[in-house]
Scaffold this active site. Sequence first.
Site, short mmCIF file in Angstrom:
data_model
loop_
_atom_site.label_atom_id
_atom_site.label_comp_id
_atom_site.label_asym_id
_atom_site.label_seq_id
_atom_site.Cartn_x
_atom_site.Cartn_y
_atom_site.Cartn_z
N CYS A 113 51.01 7.96 64.59
CA CYS A 113 49.62 8.33 64.29
C CYS A 113 49.16 7.81 62.93
O CYS A 113 47.96 7.76 62.65
CB CYS A 113 49.42 9.84 64.36
N HIS A 253 43.02 11.75 60.53
CA HIS A 253 43.59 11.59 61.87
C HIS A 253 43.28 12.82 62.71
O HIS A 253 43.56 13.95 62.31
CB HIS A 253 45.10 11.37 61.76
N ASN A 283 44.09 13.73 70.68
CA ASN A 283 44.82 12.95 69.69
C ASN A 283 45.07 11.55 70.25
O ASN A 283 45.82 11.40 71.22
CB ASN A 283 46.14 13.67 69.39
O1 UT7 Z 1 49.68 13.53 65.14
C1 UT7 Z 1 50.55 14.62 65.01
C2 UT7 Z 1 50.90 15.03 66.41
N1 UT7 Z 1 51.22 16.40 66.59
C3 UT7 Z 1 50.35 17.44 66.53
O2 UT7 Z 1 49.22 17.33 66.21
C4 UT7 Z 1 50.88 18.78 66.93
C5 UT7 Z 1 50.78 19.81 65.89
N2 UT7 Z 1 51.01 21.11 66.46
C6 UT7 Z 1 50.05 21.79 67.10
O3 UT7 Z 1 48.93 21.33 67.16
C7 UT7 Z 1 50.37 23.16 67.67
O4 UT7 Z 1 51.66 23.54 67.28
C8 UT7 Z 1 50.25 23.19 69.22
C9 UT7 Z 1 48.78 23.06 69.61
C10 UT7 Z 1 51.05 22.07 69.85
C11 UT7 Z 1 50.76 24.50 69.75
O5 UT7 Z 1 50.06 25.58 69.14
P1 UT7 Z 1 50.88 26.80 68.52
O6 UT7 Z 1 49.89 27.76 68.01
O7 UT7 Z 1 51.86 26.23 67.55
O8 UT7 Z 1 51.58 27.41 69.80
P2 UT7 Z 1 53.12 27.64 70.08
O9 UT7 Z 1 53.82 26.36 70.29
O10 UT7 Z 1 53.66 28.58 69.02
O11 UT7 Z 1 53.04 28.40 71.44
C12 UT7 Z 1 52.42 29.69 71.58
C13 UT7 Z 1 52.44 30.10 73.04
C14 UT7 Z 1 53.80 29.92 73.70
O12 UT7 Z 1 53.96 31.01 74.62
P3 UT7 Z 1 54.89 32.28 74.23
O13 UT7 Z 1 56.25 31.70 73.97
O14 UT7 Z 1 54.26 32.87 73.01
O15 UT7 Z 1 54.79 33.12 75.44
C15 UT7 Z 1 53.65 28.66 74.49
O16 UT7 Z 1 54.50 28.62 75.63
O17 UT7 Z 1 51.53 29.27 73.76
C16 UT7 Z 1 52.20 28.75 74.92
N3 UT7 Z 1 51.63 27.43 75.24
C17 UT7 Z 1 50.57 27.29 76.05
N4 UT7 Z 1 49.86 28.20 76.75
C18 UT7 Z 1 48.83 27.73 77.49
C19 UT7 Z 1 52.00 26.22 74.79
N5 UT7 Z 1 51.20 25.29 75.30
C20 UT7 Z 1 50.31 25.92 76.10
C21 UT7 Z 1 49.23 25.48 76.89
N6 UT7 Z 1 48.51 26.41 77.56
N7 UT7 Z 1 48.87 24.18 76.97
#
Ligand code: UT7
Length: 327
Positions: A113, A253, A283
């Site tokens: 990225c 970005h 993204n």
């Molecule tokens: O260019 C750099 C590239 N990378 C990025 O930009 C990623 C940076 N990270 C993020 O943007 C965030 O960490 C995410 C958007 C990927 C995830 O958000 P989060 O607030 O960190 O969520 P999490 O991974 O802590 O997950 C929270 C919950 C989990 O469920 P439980 O374990 O609490 O029951 C996940 O399984 O959300 C669940 N989850 C979803 N639920 C519905 C994860 N993805 C999804 C989804 N829909 N798509």
Amino acid sequence: MSVVVRGTGRYLPERQITNADLEKWVDTNDEWIRTRTGIHTRHMLAPDQATSDMATEAGRRALDDAGLRAEDLDLIVVSTLTPDMLTPSASNLVQANLCKGRGIPSFDLNAACSGFIYGLQVVSSLIESGSYRRALLVGAESLTRFVDYEDRSVCVLFGDGAGAVVLESSDSPGGIRGIRLGSAGVHAELICLPGGGSRRPPSIEVLEARDHYLKMQGNKVFKLAVQSMEQVARDTLGDVGWSIDDLDLVLAHQANRRILDAVRSRLEVPDAKMPLNVDRMGNTSAASIPVLLDECLGEGRIRSGDKLMLVAFGAGLTWGCCALEWA
Ligand code: UT7
């Protein structure tokens, strides 16, 4: 002598994938995607398209915008982590499309990225050295081909597209004032596409483990993204002697709305100075900053003499920032 942006262009595939579409493919919902990422829709390339096709079109549009033809270029660089194939490079294919038989050099650069900022430093240095006078730099990605539509934590985030700039040497005021790059390979595993390379070449085992798809530990990436972008922005502004108040526009970005909000608030950048399109694009990795730049120019948001800061973060981990005075 300085290096200036002479023209810009973007290409986004026609097809759009909404959160409602994703709800049908994977266990997710519009509300989760909007609140956690700010993304509503993203573009997806057509089955017969590849990265070089999008890069070629964005490149053509940047040349048109510059009032130039491919014959006027000395060099083509494509920043991408999703080339059409391992070899030849996507840039070789763009060069064939644009330049036909003319033998100007072309190569790809992979800094995920952060690829567009890395590209800016490489290309501007080559121009400053006198080796080349004018170059096409494209950020192009087809990440929808490399995300796992069974992995809801990753597949909702990414979209496809390409953005291009024509860079050239100039005696007029303005241009690239400073660039800082950084990386932390110790965190390589946080965003990783483990299969299909020399360590784990394509095999039934790789396919069964779904290791030909992008893996990400989103939570850890989030924190490092915010810290790195803030730091590299402060360091770059320090290098060129600009303050946040001096900036007219910050083009960051477009990874995730929450990351962008956190960076904006830490740097104390006013809302109006930090445009977003992540809601419509998702993204798009190396394409995100040149696409946003081209949009902002189209909307008349950038004028001669404006001070811009371009800042990115991505897999690698990598990060980079460019201070640019619009010529
Ligand atoms: O260019 C750099 C590239 N990378 C990025 O930009 C990623 C940076 N990270 C993020 O943007 C965030 O960490 C995410 C958007 C990927 C995830 O958000 P989060 O607030 O960190 O969520 P999490 O991974 O802590 O997950 C929270 C919950 C989990 O469920 P439980 O374990 O609490 O029951 C996940 O399984 O959300 C669940 N989850 C979803 N639920 C519905 C994860 N993805 C999804 C989804 N829909 N798509």
